[in-house]
Motif scaffolding. Structure first.
Motif, mmCIF file in Angstrom:
data_model
loop_
_atom_site.group_PDB
_atom_site.id
_atom_site.type_symbol
_atom_site.label_atom_id
_atom_site.label_comp_id
_atom_site.label_asym_id
_atom_site.label_seq_id
_atom_site.Cartn_x
_atom_site.Cartn_y
_atom_site.Cartn_z
ATOM 1 N N LEU A 143 -7.901 -4.640 2.830
ATOM 2 C CA LEU A 143 -8.888 -5.263 3.722
ATOM 3 C C LEU A 143 -9.481 -6.506 3.066
ATOM 4 O O LEU A 143 -9.619 -7.563 3.694
ATOM 5 C CB LEU A 143 -10.004 -4.260 4.053
ATOM 6 C CG LEU A 143 -11.155 -4.808 4.901
ATOM 7 C CD1 LEU A 143 -10.664 -5.202 6.295
ATOM 8 C CD2 LEU A 143 -12.283 -3.781 5.027
ATOM 9 N N LEU A 144 -9.809 -6.367 1.783
ATOM 10 C CA LEU A 144 -10.403 -7.502 1.042
ATOM 11 C C LEU A 144 -9.477 -8.734 1.122
ATOM 12 O O LEU A 144 -9.913 -9.832 1.463
ATOM 13 C CB LEU A 144 -10.604 -7.075 -0.412
ATOM 14 C CG LEU A 144 -11.414 -7.944 -1.354
ATOM 15 C CD1 LEU A 144 -11.769 -7.143 -2.602
ATOM 16 C CD2 LEU A 144 -10.728 -9.212 -1.776
ATOM 17 N N TYR B 177 -15.364 -3.252 -5.096
ATOM 18 C CA TYR B 177 -14.787 -4.451 -5.700
ATOM 19 C C TYR B 177 -15.809 -5.585 -5.812
ATOM 20 O O TYR B 177 -16.812 -5.622 -5.096
ATOM 21 C CB TYR B 177 -13.589 -4.940 -4.871
ATOM 22 C CG TYR B 177 -12.414 -4.013 -4.970
ATOM 23 C CD1 TYR B 177 -11.634 -3.957 -6.117
ATOM 24 C CD2 TYR B 177 -12.097 -3.159 -3.906
ATOM 25 C CE1 TYR B 177 -10.560 -3.093 -6.213
ATOM 26 C CE2 TYR B 177 -11.024 -2.289 -4.000
ATOM 27 C CZ TYR B 177 -10.264 -2.263 -5.165
ATOM 28 O OH TYR B 177 -9.208 -1.398 -5.265
ATOM 29 N N ARG C 125 -12.905 -4.836 -10.413
ATOM 30 C CA ARG C 125 -13.520 -3.579 -9.967
ATOM 31 C C ARG C 125 -15.013 -3.603 -10.290
ATOM 32 O O ARG C 125 -15.413 -4.111 -11.336
ATOM 33 C CB ARG C 125 -12.893 -2.386 -10.685
ATOM 34 C CG ARG C 125 -11.568 -2.026 -10.121
ATOM 35 C CD ARG C 125 -11.108 -0.637 -10.568
ATOM 36 N NE ARG C 125 -9.724 -0.482 -10.136
ATOM 37 C CZ ARG C 125 -8.679 -0.946 -10.830
ATOM 38 N NH1 ARG C 125 -8.873 -1.522 -11.978
ATOM 39 N NH2 ARG C 125 -7.461 -0.781 -10.362
ATOM 40 N N HIS D 177 -16.104 -3.473 1.621
ATOM 41 C CA HIS D 177 -15.166 -3.350 0.503
ATOM 42 C C HIS D 177 -15.705 -3.969 -0.780
ATOM 43 O O HIS D 177 -15.116 -3.832 -1.830
ATOM 44 C CB HIS D 177 -13.824 -3.983 0.872
ATOM 45 C CG HIS D 177 -13.951 -5.362 1.452
ATOM 46 N ND1 HIS D 177 -14.382 -5.592 2.741
ATOM 47 C CD2 HIS D 177 -13.739 -6.579 0.916
ATOM 48 C CE1 HIS D 177 -14.412 -6.898 2.961
ATOM 49 N NE2 HIS D 177 -14.040 -7.521 1.867
ATOM 50 N N ASN E 274 -16.897 -12.104 3.995
ATOM 51 C CA ASN E 274 -16.720 -10.959 3.098
ATOM 52 C C ASN E 274 -17.934 -10.043 2.981
ATOM 53 O O ASN E 274 -17.897 -9.070 2.245
ATOM 54 C CB ASN E 274 -16.330 -11.463 1.701
ATOM 55 C CG ASN E 274 -14.871 -11.879 1.653
ATOM 56 O OD1 ASN E 274 -13.982 -11.040 1.649
ATOM 57 N ND2 ASN E 274 -14.638 -13.178 1.652
ATOM 58 N N GLY F 217 -18.941 -1.692 -1.365
ATOM 59 C CA GLY F 217 -17.652 -1.118 -1.765
ATOM 60 C C GLY F 217 -17.418 -1.218 -3.258
ATOM 61 O O GLY F 217 -18.322 -1.519 -4.039
ATOM 62 N N THR G 171 -1.518 -1.111 -3.725
ATOM 63 C CA THR G 171 -2.867 -1.452 -3.269
ATOM 64 C C THR G 171 -3.413 -0.236 -2.543
ATOM 65 O O THR G 171 -2.725 0.768 -2.376
ATOM 66 C CB THR G 171 -2.882 -2.647 -2.277
ATOM 67 O OG1 THR G 171 -2.095 -2.301 -1.157
ATOM 68 C CG2 THR G 171 -2.379 -3.922 -2.891
ATOM 69 N N ASN G 172 -4.637 -0.347 -2.101
ATOM 70 C CA ASN G 172 -5.253 0.721 -1.317
ATOM 71 C C ASN G 172 -5.914 0.071 -0.100
ATOM 72 O O ASN G 172 -5.986 -1.160 -0.024
ATOM 73 C CB ASN G 172 -6.264 1.467 -2.205
ATOM 74 C CG ASN G 172 -7.298 0.502 -2.748
ATOM 75 O OD1 ASN G 172 -7.994 -0.168 -1.986
ATOM 76 N ND2 ASN G 172 -7.368 0.372 -4.066
ATOM 77 N N GLN H 237 0.841 -1.207 0.000
ATOM 78 C CA GLN H 237 0.000 0.000 0.000
ATOM 79 C C GLN H 237 0.874 1.254 0.000
ATOM 80 O O GLN H 237 0.632 2.199 -0.756
ATOM 81 C CB GLN H 237 -0.897 -0.029 1.233
ATOM 82 C CG GLN H 237 -1.944 1.070 1.236
ATOM 83 C CD GLN H 237 -2.813 0.983 2.477
ATOM 84 O OE1 GLN H 237 -3.202 -0.110 2.881
ATOM 85 N NE2 GLN H 237 -3.085 2.115 3.086
ATOM 86 N N ASP I 281 -8.912 -0.486 0.853
ATOM 87 C CA ASP I 281 -10.029 -1.412 0.594
ATOM 88 C C ASP I 281 -9.550 -2.748 0.053
ATOM 89 O O ASP I 281 -10.013 -3.802 0.477
ATOM 90 C CB ASP I 281 -11.011 -0.792 -0.408
ATOM 91 C CG ASP I 281 -12.061 0.044 0.304
ATOM 92 O OD1 ASP I 281 -11.953 0.151 1.545
ATOM 93 O OD2 ASP I 281 -12.955 0.580 -0.376
ATOM 94 N N LEU I 282 -8.612 -2.697 -0.889
ATOM 95 C CA LEU I 282 -8.101 -3.942 -1.467
ATOM 96 C C LEU I 282 -7.307 -4.712 -0.407
ATOM 97 O O LEU I 282 -7.350 -5.947 -0.337
ATOM 98 C CB LEU I 282 -7.233 -3.639 -2.694
ATOM 99 C CG LEU I 282 -6.758 -4.852 -3.497
ATOM 100 C CD1 LEU I 282 -7.923 -5.709 -3.966
ATOM 101 C CD2 LEU I 282 -5.934 -4.409 -4.700
#
Ligand code: FDP
Length: 333
Positions: A25-26, A107, A134, A83, A78, A105, A19-20, A14, A22-23
């Motif tokens: 966390l996913l 994704y 996405r 996310h 999930n 979210g 990554t960010n 990150q 949200d990704l």
């Protein structure tokens, strides 16, 4: 030696802008679900999880109890994090919507909760495969159409291998990275940085009982491998077939080779044996990120435009020179 956990690895990705939150966390939530699946898989008969569930999945295949358990674990883990816009699973016909009481979210998560499930009852490695896309902008309600993106649009892909140790292999588009579950600590430890498919190979994987149903290019290719030193290839090849795609692909990532579930007369009316969206695409992304290649025999897998969520495709993947050779045989024929 500094032990890097999956969490640390993802935070570093990150910070590097790959990554960010949200990704991240996913992927962490998927990894947590994989730990729970690993516990169930490893308990086997002690937990009463072996055997048939008494139901069929969307493909008309008998579901194992562990298929159902793994699917439930992934869906529940999930749903609440905020996310995801929606999920799709091999075990569920329709798109799985996020319940109204949770935020949505950006994704989409697709998975095969327990791949190779015919191996469960005989205590042979099985796996979980997942793919992340996405959620297209401007769409209000997630539907099947949102998922129908070519594999080249994946932002992340991975698999878990429940073998003698539990492994998580992951790509976010910056190489392929492997993590081993430390069962005592309960964390995934970064053990396999930048995995690459070895270029030279002497191993192939295919269900040879289907030989009489194969198309001529595959017959030609496999015959040449079998002829070994005495044939046009001038070297001997060895064959392996675990019949768990995850295990077979992991072996290829580790020591090279080629994996084929090609088009044949048995599966022609279905379009192939393996599923495009949650088997072929994530594995193709991983293999390409590791320097290998993945085609249907006629086209790069990641370029296939999906038409259905549960679509099937022929799959040929592994060491680039071998995949290119068998693909060339298809295109010449
Ligand atoms: P399974 O049906 O047991 O889930 O996903 C399909 C798959 O396993 C792959 O994991 C495996 O490579 C292949 O099917 C095995 O097919 P065969 O039974 O034809 O060997």
């Amino acid at each position: 030696m500094r032990r890097v956990t999956l969490t640390q690895f993802l935070i570093e990705q990150q910070r590097a802008g790959r990554t960010n939150p949200d990704l991240r966390l996913l992927i962490e939530v998927v990894a947590r679900a994989i730990k729970a699946i690993a516990v169930n898989v490893s308990k086997g008969a002690l937990a009463g999880v072996l055997g048939e569930a008494g139901t069929d999945n969307v493909q008309g295949e008998a579901q194992k109890k562990l298929d159902v358990i793994a699917n439930e674990i992934l869906l529940q883990a999930n749903e609440w994090g905020g996310h995801l816009a929606a999920m799709a699973s091999e075990e569920v016909e329709e798109v799985h919507q996020i319940p109204f009481d949770y935020p949505k979210g950006g994704y989409l998560l697709l998975f095969d909760p327990l791949d190779g499930s015919s191996n469960i009852d005989v205590n042979i490695s099985v796996g979980t495969i997942f793919s992340v896309l996405r959620f297209p902008e401007g769409v209000k309600e997630p539907n099947e159409g949102c998922f129908l993106q070519p594999g080249s649009e994946q932002v992340a892909a991975g698999y878990a291998l429940y073998g003698p140790s539990t492994l998580l292999v992951l790509t976010v588009g910056n190489g392929v990275h492997g993590f081993t579950l430390d069962r005592e600590m309960g964390s995934f430890v970064y053990t396999h940085p930048f995995m690459t498919v070895p270029v030279d190979t002497q191993e192939f994987a295919i269900n040879a009982s289907n030989a009489r149903f194969w198309e001529p290019p595959v017959q030609r290719y496999v015959t040449e491998l079998q002829e070994g030193k005495t044939g046009p290839r001038g070297k001997d090849f060895n064959m392996r077939w675990v019949a768990s795609m995850v295990a077979d692909v992991h072996r290829i990532l580790t020591r090279g080779g080629i994996f084929m579930y090609p088009m044949d007369e048995k599966c022609r009316d279905k379009g192939g044996k393996l599923r495009l969206m949650y088997e072929a695409n994530p594995m193709a992304m991983i293999i390409e990120q590791a320097g290998g290649a993945a085609t249907t025999g006629r086209q790069r897998i990641l370029d296939v435009q999906p038409e259905k969520l549960h679509q099937r495709v022929p799959v040929i993947l592994g060491s680039t020179s071998e995949v290119e050779r068998v693909t060339r045989y298809h295109l010449e024929g």
